[in-house]
Scaffold this motif. Structure first.
Motif, PDB file in Angstrom:
ATOM      1  N   GLY A 131      16.703  -9.649  88.846  1.00 60.53           N
ATOM      2  CA  GLY A 131      18.042 -10.158  89.268  1.00 60.53           C
ATOM      3  C   GLY A 131      19.049  -9.095  88.552  1.00 60.53           C
ATOM      4  O   GLY A 131      20.148  -9.080  89.236  1.00 60.53           O
ATOM      5  N   ALA A 132      18.744  -8.798  87.437  1.00 63.40           N
ATOM      6  CA  ALA A 132      19.767  -8.257  86.750  1.00 63.40           C
ATOM      7  C   ALA A 132      20.188  -6.614  87.475  1.00 63.40           C
ATOM      8  O   ALA A 132      21.282  -6.216  87.440  1.00 63.40           O
ATOM      9  CB  ALA A 132      19.311  -7.748  85.197  1.00 63.40           C
ATOM     10  N   LYS A 133      18.929  -6.151  87.889  1.00 63.74           N
ATOM     11  CA  LYS A 133      19.167  -4.983  88.670  1.00 63.74           C
ATOM     12  C   LYS A 133      20.014  -4.988  89.902  1.00 63.74           C
ATOM     13  O   LYS A 133      20.719  -4.121  90.462  1.00 63.74           O
ATOM     14  CB  LYS A 133      17.811  -3.912  88.677  1.00 63.74           C
ATOM     15  N   LEU A 134      19.513  -6.288  90.598  1.00 65.53           N
ATOM     16  CA  LEU A 134      20.183  -6.290  91.567  1.00 65.53           C
ATOM     17  C   LEU A 134      21.497  -6.694  91.668  1.00 65.53           C
ATOM     18  O   LEU A 134      22.498  -6.250  92.349  1.00 65.53           O
ATOM     19  CB  LEU A 134      19.406  -7.863  92.341  1.00 65.53           C
ATOM     20  N   PRO A 149      27.753 -22.898  84.636  1.00 60.88           N
ATOM     21  CA  PRO A 149      27.856 -22.499  86.151  1.00 60.88           C
ATOM     22  C   PRO A 149      29.068 -22.844  86.847  1.00 60.88           C
ATOM     23  O   PRO A 149      29.812 -23.792  86.647  1.00 60.88           O
ATOM     24  CB  PRO A 149      26.617 -23.100  86.742  1.00 60.88           C
ATOM     25  N   PRO A 150      29.341 -22.252  87.861  1.00 59.22           N
ATOM     26  CA  PRO A 150      30.594 -22.371  88.528  1.00 59.22           C
ATOM     27  C   PRO A 150      30.412 -23.814  89.538  1.00 59.22           C
ATOM     28  O   PRO A 150      29.402 -24.355  89.306  1.00 59.22           O
ATOM     29  CB  PRO A 150      30.777 -21.249  89.847  1.00 59.22           C
ATOM     30  N   GLY A 151      31.461 -24.309  90.095  1.00 61.15           N
ATOM     31  CA  GLY A 151      31.453 -25.358  90.987  1.00 61.15           C
ATOM     32  C   GLY A 151      31.016 -25.005  92.313  1.00 61.15           C
ATOM     33  O   GLY A 151      30.860 -23.752  92.756  1.00 61.15           O
ATOM     34  N   ALA A 190      27.248   3.356  87.030  1.00 57.96           N
ATOM     35  CA  ALA A 190      28.013   2.027  87.025  1.00 57.96           C
ATOM     36  C   ALA A 190      28.276   1.321  85.741  1.00 57.96           C
ATOM     37  O   ALA A 190      27.637   1.702  84.699  1.00 57.96           O
ATOM     38  CB  ALA A 190      27.296   1.053  88.033  1.00 57.96           C
ATOM     39  N   THR A 191      29.288   0.672  85.626  1.00 56.79           N
ATOM     40  CA  THR A 191      29.723  -0.180  84.498  1.00 56.79           C
ATOM     41  C   THR A 191      29.269  -1.557  84.718  1.00 56.79           C
ATOM     42  O   THR A 191      29.894  -2.149  85.629  1.00 56.79           O
ATOM     43  CB  THR A 191      31.297  -0.295  84.150  1.00 56.79           C
ATOM     44  N   SER A 192      28.377  -2.053  84.060  1.00 53.96           N
ATOM     45  CA  SER A 192      27.903  -3.486  84.538  1.00 53.96           C
ATOM     46  C   SER A 192      28.718  -4.572  84.476  1.00 53.96           C
ATOM     47  O   SER A 192      28.615  -5.532  84.906  1.00 53.96           O
ATOM     48  CB  SER A 192      26.640  -3.545  83.664  1.00 53.96           C
ATOM     49  N   ALA A 193      29.665  -4.277  83.651  1.00 56.34           N
ATOM     50  CA  ALA A 193      30.695  -5.387  83.369  1.00 56.34           C
ATOM     51  C   ALA A 193      32.060  -5.286  84.189  1.00 56.34           C
ATOM     52  O   ALA A 193      32.769  -6.054  84.231  1.00 56.34           O
ATOM     53  CB  ALA A 193      31.077  -5.273  81.674  1.00 56.34           C
ATOM     54  N   ASN A 237      24.414 -15.609  87.427  1.00 59.67           N
ATOM     55  CA  ASN A 237      24.813 -14.972  86.386  1.00 59.67           C
ATOM     56  C   ASN A 237      25.824 -13.582  86.891  1.00 59.67           C
ATOM     57  O   ASN A 237      26.727 -13.479  85.663  1.00 59.67           O
ATOM     58  CB  ASN A 237      23.333 -14.069  86.062  1.00 59.67           C
ATOM     59  N   LEU A 238      25.738 -13.377  87.950  1.00 59.89           N
ATOM     60  CA  LEU A 238      26.719 -12.352  88.365  1.00 59.89           C
ATOM     61  C   LEU A 238      28.226 -12.841  88.401  1.00 59.89           C
ATOM     62  O   LEU A 238      29.091 -12.389  88.133  1.00 59.89           O
ATOM     63  CB  LEU A 238      26.486 -11.673  89.764  1.00 59.89           C
ATOM     64  N   TYR A 239      28.198 -14.090  88.801  1.00 59.43           N
ATOM     65  CA  TYR A 239      29.601 -15.024  88.912  1.00 59.43           C
ATOM     66  C   TYR A 239      29.949 -15.034  87.429  1.00 59.43           C
ATOM     67  O   TYR A 239      31.368 -15.101  87.239  1.00 59.43           O
ATOM     68  CB  TYR A 239      29.436 -16.215  89.472  1.00 59.43           C
ATOM     69  N   GLY A 240      29.344 -15.140  86.289  1.00 56.23           N
ATOM     70  CA  GLY A 240      29.727 -15.358  85.064  1.00 56.23           C
ATOM     71  C   GLY A 240      30.510 -13.774  84.568  1.00 56.23           C
ATOM     72  O   GLY A 240      31.001 -13.841  83.671  1.00 56.23           O
ATOM     73  N   ARG A 241      30.237 -12.606  85.264  1.00 53.96           N
ATOM     74  CA  ARG A 241      30.809 -11.453  85.035  1.00 53.96           C
ATOM     75  C   ARG A 241      31.794 -11.093  85.947  1.00 53.96           C
ATOM     76  O   ARG A 241      32.738 -10.340  86.012  1.00 53.96           O
ATOM     77  CB  ARG A 241      29.811 -10.323  84.944  1.00 53.96           C
ATOM     78  N   ASP A 242      31.789 -11.897  87.279  1.00 51.43           N
ATOM     79  CA  ASP A 242      32.307 -11.505  88.455  1.00 51.43           C
ATOM     80  C   ASP A 242      32.733 -12.726  89.348  1.00 51.43           C
ATOM     81  O   ASP A 242      32.025 -12.977  90.415  1.00 51.43           O
ATOM     82  CB  ASP A 242      31.967 -10.191  89.050  1.00 51.43           C
ATOM     83  N   ASP A 243      33.961 -13.301  89.140  1.00 52.43           N
ATOM     84  CA  ASP A 243      34.143 -14.466  89.748  1.00 52.43           C
ATOM     85  C   ASP A 243      34.206 -14.436  91.332  1.00 52.43           C
ATOM     86  O   ASP A 243      34.975 -15.326  91.947  1.00 52.43           O
ATOM     87  CB  ASP A 243      35.234 -15.459  89.003  1.00 52.43           C
ATOM     88  N   SER A 244      34.247 -12.971  91.838  1.00 54.44           N
ATOM     89  CA  SER A 244      34.523 -12.946  93.361  1.00 54.44           C
ATOM     90  C   SER A 244      32.982 -12.862  94.050  1.00 54.44           C
ATOM     91  O   SER A 244      32.779 -12.895  95.097  1.00 54.44           O
ATOM     92  CB  SER A 244      35.120 -11.645  93.655  1.00 54.44           C
ATOM     93  N   THR A 245      32.343 -13.305  93.071  1.00 49.51           N
ATOM     94  CA  THR A 245      30.789 -13.300  93.619  1.00 49.51           C
ATOM     95  C   THR A 245      30.531 -14.683  94.321  1.00 49.51           C
ATOM     96  O   THR A 245      31.050 -15.650  94.225  1.00 49.51           O
ATOM     97  CB  THR A 245      29.740 -13.588  92.616  1.00 49.51           C
ATOM     98  N   GLU A 246      30.104 -14.706  95.684  1.00 49.54           N
ATOM     99  CA  GLU A 246      29.882 -15.719  96.775  1.00 49.54           C
ATOM    100  C   GLU A 246      28.450 -15.647  97.466  1.00 49.54           C
ATOM    101  O   GLU A 246      27.916 -14.621  97.600  1.00 49.54           O
ATOM    102  CB  GLU A 246      31.069 -15.487  97.446  1.00 49.54           C
TER     103      GLU A 246
END
Length: 345
Positions: free
Chosen positions: A80-83, A331-333, A25-28, A104-113
């Protein structure tokens, strides 16, 4: 009686399978879709901490099966990083962690919810030994914080929520935790942390539940400052234990995710209202003292929300905490990370 839809794979084997997938996997990368079989949900979590007790209740009472969800791999990934990496690789569909992990995931992928709320209070406590010299637990918060100045305070490690709580409290009194106290990295093993407190290696602990309850039950110490007890004004309700995913996974597996949410909602209700859930807690936390479990249950009943949604006030308190302590830089809103159907403004 436990009801299952398929034999459970050993945790070590499941984790190994997930981690081997992460090698490729590519983490970014952003917006990873599910790589798991149709009709199956792979649900990973950090550990078997108090935050994830609702998942255990839902599994043991057969709620996932009732709601048409077939669970696949259930790895405990440790961090959390591995998750987050497992979610991005597509090897798990949902991740159970703390809000920090989702942000933290949202910071790399703004589709995180966010997918479901598990704990709506910050379940880390400041714990002191029985011989701690300072004002009592009923003293004003500012005085209790001042009493920690210059002390050796045990935390799980740098960048953790346990370190962040100390930083947040010291900031409230115009101090810096890094210079006005000595933070001692103890790892995440509760017996080792309690041993460090009892032996005098540290003067206090900043540690997750049920360490405070275990300290009290065994006479080692007690909770000195407890966010979940309401000791910090404005911090009484704070989104903390969460399940999260990406928009792609939710769209790809909408029926399975909806069934998962219904099962967790049933489990949350059981924890809050069903006294028989104490038996499941004894199984889930068999390594802690019975008195500690008895003390913990009513606390958990207050921490677990009555639904799976996210009140705006609770999320915004958590976002402010993350930004002020440096856990998350930008952080996101509220509306960025909480889907419409889970907003309870």
């Amino acid at each position: 009686m436990t009801t299952t839809t398929r034999p459970r794979r050993g945790r070590a084997a499941a984790a190994a399978g997930v981690l081997s997938a992460l090698v490729f996997a590519t983490s970014a990368c952003a917006g990873g879709a599910s790589d798991t079989p149709e009709g199956v949900l792979n649900v990973g979590q950090i550990s078997d901490s108090v935050a994830f007790f609702p998942l255990y209740v839902a599994e043991e009472r057969g709620y996932f099966e009732d709601e048409g969800v077939e669970l696949g791999e259930r790895p405990r990934l440790g961090t959390g990083a591995k998750l987050a990496a497992a979610l991005q690789s597509g090897s798990i569909d949902l991740g159970a962690g703390v809000l920090t992990d989702a942000l933290n995931l949202y910071g790399r992928d703004d589709s995180t919810e966010l997918t479901a709320s598990l704990v709506d209070k910050y379940y880390v406590d400041i714990i002191v030994g029985e011989d701690f010299e300072g004002p009592g637990q009923d003293a004003p918060l500012e005085e209790r914080i001042d009493a920690l100045k210059g002390k050796n305070i045990g935390i799980t490690g740098p960048g953790s929520g346990t370190e962040a709580l100390v930083a947040y409290l010291f900031q409230k009194n115009g101090m810096e935790a890094a210079t006005d106290a000595k933070l001692v990295n103890l790892g995440a093993d509760p017996p080792a942390a309690l041993g460090a407190l009892e032996s005098g290696q540290v003067d206090a602990l900043s540690f997750f539940q049920p360490v405070a309850q275990q300290a009290d039950a065994t006479g080692v110490g007690s909770a000195y400052i407890s966010p979940s007890r309401g000791d910090i004004p404005g911090f009484e309700h704070t989104a903390h234990g969460v399940v999260f995913t990406t928009a792609d996974v939710r769209e790809q597996k909408s029926e399975e995710v909806a069934g998962f949410q219904r099962a967790i909602e049933r489990a949350n209700k059981d924890i809050r209202e069903d006294p028989e859930v104490e038996k499941l807690l004894a199984e889930y936390m068999e390594g802690i003292d019975a008195d500690a479990r008895a003390e913990l249950l009513p606390i958990m009943q207050e921490e677990v929300p009555d639904g799976i949604g996210f009140p705006k006030e609770s999320v915004e308190a958590a976002l402010e905490f993350h930004e002020s302590t440096g856990l998350v830089e930008d952080p996101p809103g509220y509306t960025d990370i909480v889907p419409k159907d889970l907003r309870t403004e």
